[in-house]
Write an enzyme that holds these catalytic residues in place. Structure first.
Site, PDB file in Angstrom:
ATOM      1  N   THR A 100      -6.897   1.497 -20.176  1.00 28.15           N
ATOM      2  CA  THR A 100      -6.463   0.940 -18.902  1.00 28.15           C
ATOM      3  C   THR A 100      -7.671   0.889 -17.982  1.00 28.15           C
ATOM      4  O   THR A 100      -8.743   1.392 -18.310  1.00 28.15           O
ATOM      5  CB  THR A 100      -5.349   1.804 -18.275  1.00 28.15           C
ATOM      6  OG1 THR A 100      -4.910   1.216 -17.049  1.00 28.15           O
ATOM      7  CG2 THR A 100      -5.836   3.207 -17.996  1.00 28.15           C
ATOM      8  N   ASP A 128       0.875  -1.165   0.000  1.00 25.50           N
ATOM      9  CA  ASP A 128       0.000   0.000   0.000  1.00 25.50           C
ATOM     10  C   ASP A 128       0.912   1.216   0.000  1.00 25.50           C
ATOM     11  O   ASP A 128       1.616   1.471   0.988  1.00 25.50           O
ATOM     12  CB  ASP A 128      -0.896  -0.026   1.237  1.00 25.50           C
ATOM     13  CG  ASP A 128      -1.774   1.214   1.375  1.00 25.50           C
ATOM     14  OD1 ASP A 128      -1.602   2.172   0.595  1.00 25.50           O
ATOM     15  OD2 ASP A 128      -2.626   1.232   2.281  1.00 25.50           O
ATOM     16  N   TYR A 160      -6.409  16.326  -9.974  1.00 23.06           N
ATOM     17  CA  TYR A 160      -5.567  15.371 -10.704  1.00 23.06           C
ATOM     18  C   TYR A 160      -4.387  16.097 -11.346  1.00 23.06           C
ATOM     19  O   TYR A 160      -3.233  15.656 -11.240  1.00 23.06           O
ATOM     20  CB  TYR A 160      -6.402  14.663 -11.765  1.00 23.06           C
ATOM     21  CG  TYR A 160      -5.692  13.524 -12.459  1.00 23.06           C
ATOM     22  CD1 TYR A 160      -5.477  12.304 -11.809  1.00 23.06           C
ATOM     23  CD2 TYR A 160      -5.242  13.653 -13.769  1.00 23.06           C
ATOM     24  CE1 TYR A 160      -4.834  11.256 -12.445  1.00 23.06           C
ATOM     25  CE2 TYR A 160      -4.591  12.608 -14.415  1.00 23.06           C
ATOM     26  CZ  TYR A 160      -4.391  11.417 -13.744  1.00 23.06           C
ATOM     27  OH  TYR A 160      -3.750  10.372 -14.385  1.00 23.06           O
TER      28      TYR A 160
END
Length: 266
Positions: free
Chosen positions: A183, A56, A148
């Site tokens: 993807t 993680d 983003y």
């Protein structure tokens, strides 16, 4: 033969990068939050030379465990690929602060944690490469994608700084900035701006470019020693427009913003 650690290697670009390194004979440790604990090999680690490892990237303990495993099994590392990330975004008055914190913790601080974890080793061995997956969004900044864009632009800045800081130790840093390609990244997308999510999903699903195409271009860029790898033509065109004709670039981006502004808000 290089020793390579790839994050986010269970799917998408991470899986394609791991396969591309392996295809040319490199040893690859595939890491991903979706893997079971510890190291798995054989059938549980398909196509992997060295196995899989649960990591993680938001966990300092997981990074420490990955470092300990690399030290115990390889004694060093040649290539660290900070690839794991998530999709997100939303217009400035729609995206929440929780969304901003979530995407930044993964996309930026995941790469920061990986870099901080392995830099002492790379300094000691006076060699190595750090490869960070950013996005075209780190170079050009469309409307509706502020969180983003900001996280990926920060990865670009992190990479450049890393390259300057570690040059004296023989360590290089490389950032990958692809545009939309097929993807499963949008499966991680979350946020209140559902209209934007639909637009991004369409762009990803309709792209003629595959993750394998991007991975092949990344390895070619690394072989050339490129610090900035813009691996596909649409990304190169968009980045080139911003560099060569800022006025037209701004017009294109603001037209896209105006179109998005007329869309529903969740």
């Amino acid at each position: 033969m290089s020793r390579v650690l790839v994050t986010g290697a269970a799917s998408g670009l991470g899986e394609a990068l791991a396969a591309a390194f392996e295809a040319r004979g490199d040893e690859v440790l595939r890491t991903d939050v979706s893997y079971e604990g510890g190291v798995e090999t054989g059938a549980s680690a398909p196509s992997s030379t060295h196995g899989t490892f649960r990591l993680d990237i938001t966990s300092d303990d997981d990074w420490a465990a990955a470092l300990a495993h690399v030290e115990a099994t390889w004694g060093g590392l040649d290539v660290l690929v900070n690839n794991a990330g998530v999709a997100g975004g939303g217009r400035l008055d729609v995206a929440t602060m929780d969304e901003w914190q979530w995407i930044t913790e993964i996309n930026l601080f995941g790469a920061v944690r990986g870099t901080r974890t392995f830099v002492p080793m790379l300094k000691r061995q006076r060699s190595g490469r750090i490869v960070n997956t950013a996005s075209l969004a780190g170079l050009v900044h469309p409307a509706g994608m502020a969180s983003y864009n900001a996280s990926k632009a920060a990865v670009v800045a992190l990479t450049e700084t890393t390259g300057h800081e570690l040059a004296a130790y023989g360590v290089t840093a490389h950032v990958v900035c692809p545009s939309y390609f097929r993807t499963n990244l949008t499966s991680s997308m979350r946020g209140a701006d559902t209209e934007l999510a639909g637009v991004v999903s369409h762009l990803v699903e309709s792209s003629p470019i595959s993750a394998a195409d991007i991975a092949a271009a990344v390895l070619e860029g690394l072989d050339r020693g490129d610090e900035l790898i813009v691996p596909d033509q649409p990304a190169r065109d968009a980045h080139g427009l911003k560099q060569s004709d800022r006025a037209t670039y701004d017009l294109v981006m603001r037209a896209q913003a105006a179109k998005l502004e007329g869309a529903p808000r969740g």
